[in-house]
Design an enzyme around this catalytic site. Structure first.
Site, short mmCIF file in Angstrom:
data_model
loop_
_atom_site.label_atom_id
_atom_site.label_comp_id
_atom_site.label_asym_id
_atom_site.label_seq_id
_atom_site.Cartn_x
_atom_site.Cartn_y
_atom_site.Cartn_z
N GLY A 1 -46.83 22.60 -65.83
CA GLY A 1 -47.03 21.37 -66.59
C GLY A 1 -48.50 21.01 -66.58
CD GLU B 1 -48.77 27.98 -59.09
OE1 GLU B 1 -47.53 27.90 -58.98
OE2 GLU B 1 -49.35 27.99 -60.18
CE LYS C 1 -42.61 28.22 -66.99
NZ LYS C 1 -42.96 27.55 -65.72
CE LYS D 1 -52.69 26.21 -68.00
NZ LYS D 1 -51.29 26.72 -68.02
CD GLU E 1 -50.92 24.43 -71.03
OE1 GLU E 1 -50.53 25.02 -70.00
OE2 GLU E 1 -50.20 23.68 -71.72
#
Length: 429
Positions: free
Chosen positions: A252, A235, A190, A419, A415
């Site tokens: 995710g 986070e 990743k 964000k 995505e």
């Protein structure tokens, strides 16, 4: 207290006085509009005014160097804390560069005045720097009543027109495609690839309005402002409070649905998505691996849960434990940064890959941001949904996505657009 400022701070002593106040006004309207220091969530937290001193560091040992300097400074501080809550007493706001090679300075800032609120209680902390034989400031001086600034009237957010930075949309999709090729070739599992938007701020006094907008629109995130880095992160990198440690891992993502039924379906699909679950598992394993050696016990959520934000869903896992080796918050920040959620797996290969494919200095984006107190406790988030505002008014916003085997370049680009929304809209976009 960079290398150039170390000598002055070495002889310095901080005098700190925290008192309870009867105050119900919001905190953000009281912060400095040009140099805001803010750490807020759900209307609670701390704001700082002025600057007593700063600890600056850089390079591979930037976090441990700052931690050592802070420990030394705190050991000499004269603290009178009459409230005793997280965020009282001696405090420094901090932000660290993502990479050791970054040109950005990592910094801990000690403010002159801290206004705080937590659990229905409010306080004011005054911090004074005493050097040599100067004893003019004394923590035992009960007659000195800190002046609390009046809240500023609400104003419109400053408008910033953003344009693609050094990695425009087409180039970003190409970088994602190359990352997928390397993953399929077995080079890594990743990698998190980011891109930038760049704009120009004409009115620096409007930063307070931008922060207030973020706090109103994203109350469940950590809203922060430290040395020009402004954002709203969902986070938690690490939190330490009297021997208890916690963190929240996010990896995710799915867009919110147009209606209630569609929204539920998207959240449920995210929880079943093999691609997102695999990406999330890598991030959780990374966090556990880095935190476990420092804990006597570390528990995780039984399964990932969906975290709802105004514009998207995240898969989330909470970690909670008990420290086993006396580590401070900054010690744990050094241990866990960078997580797989913002770098990739394996860590070293992922960092080299993202640096090559992004082609720009992340500076403080995806680095640790938060605060630490004189006992080493503190709260630190990952600097996400954020922008760096430079002295010349340049605003650089950042957003990234975790790339794994099943990633689709066009979807990852979309995505990043999701964000970017919090920070772009907070600047009037």
């Amino acid at each position: 207290m960079s290398a150039g400022r170390a000598s002055a701070a070495t002889a310095a002593r901080l005098v700190v006085r925290t008192v309870a106040v009867d105050e119900n006004e919001p905190l953000i309207p009281r912060t400095d509009p040009r140099n805001p220091l803010v750490w807020m969530r759900r209307g609670e937290g701390i704001v700082g005014l002025g600057e007593v001193l700063r600890i600056e560091s850089s390079g591979r040992t930037r976090i441990e160097d700052a931690a050592a300097a802070w420990t030394e400074l705190a050991s000499r501080a004269d603290v009178d804390d009459r409230v005793g809550l997280p965020g009282t007493g001696l405090i420094a706001f901090g932000t660290f560069a993502f990479a050791a090679s970054s040109a950005a300075t990592s910094v801990l800032i000690v403010p002159e005045l801290v206004l705080g609120r937590r659990d229905g209680r409010a306080w004011v902390t005054r911090i004074t720097l005493v050097t040599g034989d100067d004893e003019s400031a004394d923590a035992s001086d009960d007659t000195a009543d800190p002046t609390i600034p009046e809240p500023a009237p609400k104003r419109k957010v400053p408008r910033v027109a953003f344009a693609p930075g050094s990695l425009p949309p087409g180039a970003y999709e190409s970088a994602v495609a190359e990352a997928i090729r390397r993953i399929d070739a077995g080079e890594l599992q990743k990698v998190v690839l980011a891109r930038q938007l760049v704009g120009q701020l004409a009115d620096e006094a409007g930063l307070r309005a931008t922060i207030r907008q973020l706090a109103e629109d994203y109350p469940d995130t950590w809203v922060f402002a430290v040395d020009g880095l402004i954002g709203a992160s969902p986070e938690t990198l690490v939190r330490v409070d009297h021997g208890q440690v916690s963190a929240r891992v996010l990896a995710g993502t799915a867009a919110r649905g147009a209606g209630e039924a569609s929204d539920r379906d998207r959240a449920a699909a995210l929880q079943r998505s093999p691609k997102d679950l695999a990406e999330h598992a890598l991030a959780v394993a990374s966090a556990v691996k880095r935190l476990a050696p420092h804990t006597a016990r570390l528990d995780t959520s039984p399964e990932p849960f969906t975290l709802q934000l105004p514009n998207l869903w995240h898969l989330a896992t909470d970690l909670k434990g008990v420290l086993g080796d006396g580590s401070s918050a900054l010690d744990l920040v050094r241990a866990v940064h960078p997580t797989a959620a913002v770098a990739g797996t394996p860590r070293r290969t992922a960092i080299a890959t993202l640096a090559e494919l992004e082609g720009f200095d992340r500076r403080r984006y995806a680095g640790p941001v938060g605060w630490v107190d004189g006992d080493g406790d503190g709260e630190w988030a990952i600097a996400l949904r954020c922008a760096q505002v430079d002295g010349d008014g340049t605003v650089t916003a950042y957003a990234g996505c975790g790339i794994v085997h099943d990633s689709v370049p066009a979807d990852e680009l979309a995505e990043t657009e999701m964000k970017f929304r919090p920070i772009v809209e907070a600047f009037g976009g």
